[in-house]
Write a protein that holds these residues in place. Sequence first.
Motif, PDB file in Angstrom:
ATOM      1  N   MET A   1      -3.979   0.501   2.759  1.00 48.20           N
ATOM      2  CA  MET A   1      -3.286   1.495   1.969  1.00 48.20           C
ATOM      3  C   MET A   1      -2.579   0.775   0.827  1.00 48.20           C
ATOM      4  N   GLY A   2      -2.805   1.232  -0.394  1.00 47.31           N
ATOM      5  CA  GLY A   2      -2.254   0.582  -1.575  1.00 47.31           C
ATOM      6  C   GLY A   2      -0.863   1.066  -1.937  1.00 47.31           C
ATOM      7  N   PHE A   3      -0.318   0.435  -2.990  1.00 48.81           N
ATOM      8  CA  PHE A   3       1.039   0.748  -3.439  1.00 48.81           C
ATOM      9  C   PHE A   3       1.163   2.207  -3.866  1.00 48.81           C
ATOM     10  N   LEU A   4       0.193   2.706  -4.623  1.00 51.20           N
ATOM     11  CA  LEU A   4       0.262   4.084  -5.109  1.00 51.20           C
ATOM     12  C   LEU A   4       0.300   5.076  -3.949  1.00 51.20           C
ATOM     13  N   GLU A   5      -0.529   4.858  -2.946  1.00 48.36           N
ATOM     14  CA  GLU A   5      -0.536   5.758  -1.793  1.00 48.36           C
ATOM     15  C   GLU A   5       0.796   5.710  -1.053  1.00 48.36           C
ATOM     16  N   LEU A   6       1.324   4.497  -0.852  1.00 54.23           N
ATOM     17  CA  LEU A   6       2.620   4.366  -0.178  1.00 54.23           C
ATOM     18  C   LEU A   6       3.740   4.996  -1.002  1.00 54.23           C
ATOM     19  N   PHE A   7       3.669   4.832  -2.322  1.00 55.42           N
ATOM     20  CA  PHE A   7       4.671   5.437  -3.198  1.00 55.42           C
ATOM     21  C   PHE A   7       4.651   6.954  -3.068  1.00 55.42           C
ATOM     22  N   LEU A   8       3.459   7.539  -3.102  1.00 61.14           N
ATOM     23  CA  LEU A   8       3.338   8.994  -2.995  1.00 61.14           C
ATOM     24  C   LEU A   8       3.786   9.493  -1.616  1.00 61.14           C
ATOM     25  N   ILE A   9       3.492   8.733  -0.569  1.00 66.80           N
ATOM     26  CA  ILE A   9       3.978   9.091   0.765  1.00 66.80           C
ATOM     27  C   ILE A   9       5.503   9.052   0.784  1.00 66.80           C
ATOM     28  N   GLY A  10       6.087   8.018   0.173  1.00 64.24           N
ATOM     29  CA  GLY A  10       7.546   7.904   0.112  1.00 64.24           C
ATOM     30  C   GLY A  10       8.182   9.073  -0.617  1.00 64.24           C
ATOM     31  N   VAL A  11       7.596   9.461  -1.736  1.00 63.54           N
ATOM     32  CA  VAL A  11       8.125  10.610  -2.496  1.00 63.54           C
ATOM     33  C   VAL A  11       7.980  11.888  -1.669  1.00 63.54           C
ATOM     34  N   GLY A  12       6.827  12.065  -1.054  1.00 64.95           N
ATOM     35  CA  GLY A  12       6.609  13.264  -0.240  1.00 64.95           C
ATOM     36  C   GLY A  12       7.583  13.356   0.925  1.00 64.95           C
ATOM     37  N   ILE A 119      12.199  13.279  10.886  1.00 65.45           N
ATOM     38  CA  ILE A 119      11.368  13.335  12.092  1.00 65.45           C
ATOM     39  C   ILE A 119       9.882  13.290  11.749  1.00 65.45           C
ATOM     40  N   ASP A 120       9.478  13.951  10.677  1.00 67.04           N
ATOM     41  CA  ASP A 120       8.066  13.919  10.286  1.00 67.04           C
ATOM     42  C   ASP A 120       7.595  12.497   9.975  1.00 67.04           C
ATOM     43  N   ALA A 121       8.514  11.658   9.518  1.00 69.67           N
ATOM     44  CA  ALA A 121       8.152  10.279   9.182  1.00 69.67           C
ATOM     45  C   ALA A 121       7.723   9.496  10.420  1.00 69.67           C
ATOM     46  N   ALA A 138       5.766  -1.088   3.774  1.00 70.67           N
ATOM     47  CA  ALA A 138       5.660   0.373   3.722  1.00 70.67           C
ATOM     48  C   ALA A 138       7.010   1.037   3.979  1.00 70.67           C
ATOM     49  N   VAL A 139       7.695   0.629   5.052  1.00 71.27           N
ATOM     50  CA  VAL A 139       8.969   1.281   5.364  1.00 71.27           C
ATOM     51  C   VAL A 139      10.052   0.899   4.359  1.00 71.27           C
ATOM     52  N   SER A 140       9.976  -0.298   3.804  1.00 69.80           N
ATOM     53  CA  SER A 140      10.946  -0.687   2.771  1.00 69.80           C
ATOM     54  C   SER A 140      10.799   0.192   1.539  1.00 69.80           C
ATOM     55  N   LEU A 141       9.557   0.392   1.115  1.00 63.08           N
ATOM     56  CA  LEU A 141       9.305   1.230  -0.054  1.00 63.08           C
ATOM     57  C   LEU A 141       9.752   2.672   0.200  1.00 63.08           C
ATOM     58  N   ILE A 142       9.426   3.215   1.356  1.00 60.90           N
ATOM     59  CA  ILE A 142       9.824   4.585   1.695  1.00 60.90           C
ATOM     60  C   ILE A 142      11.346   4.703   1.725  1.00 60.90           C
ATOM     61  N   GLY A 143      12.021   3.721   2.307  1.00 64.14           N
ATOM     62  CA  GLY A 143      13.486   3.744   2.375  1.00 64.14           C
ATOM     63  C   GLY A 143      14.133   3.685   1.008  1.00 64.14           C
ATOM     64  N   VAL A 144      13.628   2.815   0.131  1.00 63.72           N
ATOM     65  CA  VAL A 144      14.202   2.670  -1.219  1.00 63.72           C
ATOM     66  C   VAL A 144      13.979   3.948  -2.031  1.00 63.72           C
ATOM     67  N   ILE A 145      12.786   4.498  -1.957  1.00 63.86           N
ATOM     68  CA  ILE A 145      12.488   5.739  -2.688  1.00 63.86           C
ATOM     69  C   ILE A 145      13.408   6.862  -2.210  1.00 63.86           C
ATOM     70  N   THR A 146      13.538   7.021  -0.919  1.00 64.95           N
ATOM     71  CA  THR A 146      14.385   8.093  -0.382  1.00 64.95           C
ATOM     72  C   THR A 146      15.843   7.862  -0.744  1.00 64.95           C
TER      73      THR A 146
END
Length: 193
Positions: A1-12, A119-121, A138-146
Amino acid sequence: MGFLELFLIGVGLSMDAFAVAICQGLSMTKIKWGHALTVGLYFGGFQALMPLLGWVLGSQFSGYIQQYDHWVAFILLLLIGGNMIREAFSGEEDEAEDAAAGGGPDHKKLFLMAIATSIDALAVGVTFAFLETPILSAVSLIGVITFCISVAGVAVGCWFGARYKQRAEITGGVILVLLGCKILLEHLGLLPF
């Protein structure tokens, strides 16, 4: 899974946290950056922690998690949102106003809202295990975005809340209740989102 996909998951994943962060800001008449950062830390931290937990638990428990996650989120958001609406109509001084006056954020309420919105995460973390995604990045990127989106949500909510105090508080409560209903209806298959 690339950066763009992880970024979009984080935003979602952060959109529920963004809506709740706006509700936190609605009760402030002036932005308190310490409070906004605390909200961001709670939501960003839980959005990072839950996929990590899901990844650790793996697929063996995913059926149990997905079976009940929507009910937990629905009940927590319904209770918190209903309480906000009740306090707005009763004219009571609530914890959020005390926080805006300098008493600090309500950590119990933030904790419950962070769990409800993340919870969905947990299921996303299980997916990461299947896809062999590098979990720490992955979790670092999701955490920073959120975190960033949640701090922005508090600022946006504060801007509206300072102008329309009671209506904003009622709207915030209604948003939380509707968000809980949306999560429940999506997981029951009654909404196609």
